[in-house]
Design a protein around this motif. Sequence first.
Motif, PDB file in Angstrom:
ATOM      1  N   ARG B  24      15.371 -12.306   5.306  1.00  0.00           N
ATOM      2  CA  ARG B  24      15.069 -12.118   6.729  1.00  0.00           C
ATOM      3  C   ARG B  24      14.637 -10.689   7.021  1.00  0.00           C
ATOM      4  O   ARG B  24      13.785 -10.426   7.880  1.00  0.00           O
ATOM      5  N   LEU B  25      15.218  -9.755   6.289  1.00  0.00           N
ATOM      6  CA  LEU B  25      14.935  -8.338   6.495  1.00  0.00           C
ATOM      7  C   LEU B  25      13.532  -7.981   6.010  1.00  0.00           C
ATOM      8  O   LEU B  25      12.893  -7.072   6.525  1.00  0.00           O
ATOM      9  N   ASN B  26      13.064  -8.709   5.040  1.00  0.00           N
ATOM     10  CA  ASN B  26      11.818  -8.344   4.371  1.00  0.00           C
ATOM     11  C   ASN B  26      11.056  -9.607   3.968  1.00  0.00           C
ATOM     12  O   ASN B  26      10.915  -9.922   2.780  1.00  0.00           O
ATOM     13  N   PRO B  27      10.539 -10.312   4.954  1.00  0.00           N
ATOM     14  CA  PRO B  27      10.039 -11.679   4.706  1.00  0.00           C
ATOM     15  C   PRO B  27       8.837 -11.771   3.766  1.00  0.00           C
ATOM     16  O   PRO B  27       8.618 -12.818   3.177  1.00  0.00           O
ATOM     17  N   TYR B  28       8.052 -10.695   3.657  1.00  0.00           N
ATOM     18  CA  TYR B  28       6.809 -10.802   2.873  1.00  0.00           C
ATOM     19  C   TYR B  28       6.932 -10.147   1.501  1.00  0.00           C
ATOM     20  O   TYR B  28       5.950  -9.980   0.784  1.00  0.00           O
ATOM     21  N   LEU B  29       8.152  -9.784   1.146  1.00  0.00           N
ATOM     22  CA  LEU B  29       8.385  -9.062  -0.095  1.00  0.00           C
ATOM     23  C   LEU B  29       8.038  -9.896  -1.330  1.00  0.00           C
ATOM     24  O   LEU B  29       7.630  -9.361  -2.364  1.00  0.00           O
ATOM     25  N   ASN B  30       8.176 -11.212  -1.229  1.00  0.00           N
ATOM     26  CA  ASN B  30       8.029 -12.054  -2.415  1.00  0.00           C
ATOM     27  C   ASN B  30       6.792 -12.940  -2.356  1.00  0.00           C
ATOM     28  O   ASN B  30       6.788 -14.067  -2.846  1.00  0.00           O
ATOM     29  N   LYS B  31       5.752 -12.405  -1.751  1.00  0.00           N
ATOM     30  CA  LYS B  31       4.550 -13.192  -1.550  1.00  0.00           C
ATOM     31  C   LYS B  31       3.856 -13.559  -2.862  1.00  0.00           C
ATOM     32  O   LYS B  31       3.077 -14.502  -2.920  1.00  0.00           O
ATOM     33  N   HIS B  32       4.144 -12.827  -3.908  1.00  0.00           N
ATOM     34  CA  HIS B  32       3.557 -13.133  -5.220  1.00  0.00           C
ATOM     35  C   HIS B  32       4.189 -14.385  -5.836  1.00  0.00           C
ATOM     36  O   HIS B  32       3.575 -15.074  -6.622  1.00  0.00           O
ATOM     37  N   LEU B  33       5.440 -14.636  -5.464  1.00  0.00           N
ATOM     38  CA  LEU B  33       6.194 -15.732  -6.111  1.00  0.00           C
ATOM     39  C   LEU B  33       5.491 -17.085  -5.997  1.00  0.00           C
ATOM     40  O   LEU B  33       5.546 -17.907  -6.902  1.00  0.00           O
ATOM     41  N   GLY B  34       4.849 -17.300  -4.873  1.00  0.00           N
ATOM     42  CA  GLY B  34       4.258 -18.613  -4.622  1.00  0.00           C
ATOM     43  C   GLY B  34       2.810 -18.734  -5.058  1.00  0.00           C
ATOM     44  O   GLY B  34       2.173 -19.759  -4.811  1.00  0.00           O
TER      45      GLY B  34
END
Lengths: 316, 316, 316
Positions: B24-34
């Motif tokens: 929730r604090l950093n919603p776009y941090l893992n955009k590479h995962l998908g």
Amino acid sequence: MKQFISIKDVTDVDALVEEAFSVRLNPYLNKHLGNNKTLGLIFLNPSLRTRLSTQKAAINLGMNVMVMNLDKEGWALELEDGSVMNGSGVEHIKDASAVMGQYCDIIGIRCFPLLKDRKQDYSEQLLTQLIRYCKVPVISLESATLHPLQSFADLIMIKDKWKEIRKPKVVLSWAPHIKALPQAVPNSFAQWMCRSDVDFVITHPPELELAEQFTTGARICYDQNEAVADADFVYVKNWSAYQDYGKIIHPDKDWFLTPERLKISNQAKIMHCLPVRRNLELSDALIDGPDSLILQQADNRLWAAQTVLKKILENI
Amino acid sequence: MKQFISIKDVTDVDALVEEAFSVRLNPYLNKHLGNNKTLGLIFLNPSLRTRLSTQKAAINLGMNVMVMNLDKEGWALELEDGSVMNGSGVEHIKDASAVMGQYCDIIGIRCFPLLKDRKQDYSEQLLTQLIRYCKVPVISLESATLHPLQSFADLIMIKDKWKEIRKPKVVLSWAPHIKALPQAVPNSFAQWMCRSDVDFVITHPPELELAEQFTTGARICYDQNEAVADADFVYVKNWSAYQDYGKIIHPDKDWFLTPERLKISNQAKIMHCLPVRRNLELSDALIDGPDSLILQQADNRLWAAQTVLKKILENI
Amino acid sequence: MKQFISIKDVTDVDALVEEAFSVRLNPYLNKHLGNNKTLGLIFLNPSLRTRLSTQKAAINLGMNVMVMNLDKEGWALELEDGSVMNGSGVEHIKDASAVMGQYCDIIGIRCFPLLKDRKQDYSEQLLTQLIRYCKVPVISLESATLHPLQSFADLIMIKDKWKEIRKPKVVLSWAPHIKALPQAVPNSFAQWMCRSDVDFVITHPPELELAEQFTTGARICYDQNEAVADADFVYVKNWSAYQDYGKIIHPDKDWFLTPERLKISNQAKIMHCLPVRRNLELSDALIDGPDSLILQQADNRLWAAQTVLKKILENI
């Protein structure tokens, strides 16, 4: 490739299959091709495999996709030219087509036949008008008379499995059903097999002759046993009558295939386009058995769609 | 995480909640995962929050999403194994599942109970077959008996609000309704609360006992006043009968909560999963009042879904 | 721009049109603007142009889009404040709105009038509550009384075609129909024309007076011939009665336009918002003729939507 409505849009069938194999090997290689390109997927009928595989194919190529159930989410279509539109049609196909063509770079459409009026269905009125007025490349997602993405996937499947030098014997075998189904899949499969390097036989009750324009070059056989003898691939599929148009035929003898009845084949691989009514069209034992290619066929739908989209994108 | 069907798929509930806070604090941090990963969202029933929050969660993780209303856009499903499909079912769930698994990396599905046959509903036949045949991780978007994404969001909510050292008293309080609603939300909430560090009480009319398999560890109380006394959180929810399966119960005494009746609580926070029938299940005053967490709960649906997707993506 | 519900949300109409021209010239220039921004497109009614053009516009700006047919895919909405929800409404618009606002950065909504109760329709109850509760910018995709994206596209069209110094004469001409259509398109067109540098005339049978709040500044003329004489643009559109609310009017004289009857115009350009019932509202000859702007109008829907989204994104 300029459009994909039937096999007539394919110059070199073998080369297209080869291209599908390399697309399958490296699905994300051409992600730049679809940059800022939009695919409109227009459905007038239900769809599972086509809906998802074509969408996925476009995504793999970096395209944007807009999916629309035109019959439920848009306006009722009028097809007749020059008519006074005081009936149920709210928008003329020519206007809807021209508009969609302005927002999309490629349009895919699914438009089943009504199976009431053969001349009407076989004129492909809706598809033809879409092509004429949208002015962008059109892909058939199964029209009234053909389902080329399915047949292309089927051919990929056969070429993938057949490694012998002699031609494989491929049999399209009619199966029983309780509903009136279109002839699009068998028409299209016949058309593709007749252009391929296979020994192709269609077997069905005499009342279920398909339209000659699609079967020219095929051997027609009313005896299922004779047809499946030594078969390498058996494609099982129901269709309603073309002659007595749309009629559901209940033939005298039993056309339902089982492992027992396929013992005379050359351990034939079993194919079906899905959805299949289990134990009505085809037995569980065959669908789930070791010779079934049915799920792999569905997987190849993705590579067929992606190859077609790639060829069209390269030509835009 | 291999799937998300119930709390049993979660090894460490507290750690999962902590992870949700950082997502929730950093919603776009893992955009590479998908990247190049596709989520199929399959709906057999209406959905607002689940549909949008899970879609958004996947987008935040860089996934592609294909949404499909399988009942309306696909083919009528057959669930029975070995049946002769000569009825209304056009495609067997096992075939549809296997096919969808070929086009999707993760599948989410919503499949409500019919509330006619308890054994049938509680067998989770459709969900179980999907899991068995699709061969990719499955996320429940609310099944016949459970709604784990909701319960996870609810727990995030409680953990977010409760900063005291003592355990909070959390009460699940049955509320009136005019339709037969599933037990999925209360079953699931009970399951999650029984695994959490809270003092958990369920209050309902005697005829509305939930299935024991989900409530083991909870205190059951037929007196709503006794239950809500000193409560820190009151989760209001209707469900139809589990014993007299699917029956709509009109209890003798009034189970409708108002601010007046909650004065004996510890200024309890009010929770509801939405949609809520205002002034039938819960008063406007409580829904819109200063102690309502209802909208924040819905917001947490996004972080619950994104955390679950993240954990599954990390495991693919 | 904070929202786009009517022309009142536009400070400088001319500047907005100019911006549309530069957006059209360079559609992918602002693809960064929509990064990690989500547009929710909520439909309660059919839509072709609006659905596709707004989706495409958002994609061009790099936004994510979630499309939802709220009436079919979500829960039946309750609109009345304070009501006991024991009827058909399952979710209150205020709750649905607040929730959607948590998952979306901008919300577009289509909500047609019921044409039963004028006061109800003209109160724009649903749209107003959405705006109040969702707390993010709202774009009308055609509401009960207005269709500003259409009118903006129409103005782009007129400005694009008119290069003379004198003001063009723009005529809104009522046309026959067999169904009761909303007044949203003519209301909105009137509102935009009255704010633009044109000589604006509305012509219709006397029973079809539009709401004065939208037509103030327009010349009303019950004689179609007089109105279209020397017209530079003729916008053809049906609407049902505002006075005898929702009534389908069959006027004494013939209001159907043909090329013959437009000979007295200044070779007027023909406009229509689509869908059009051919040969009932407007003749094939005019729709497909050299002076028709109808398809270009639809194309401008894309640039109108993209310009509005851009202005809102710049303000978020």
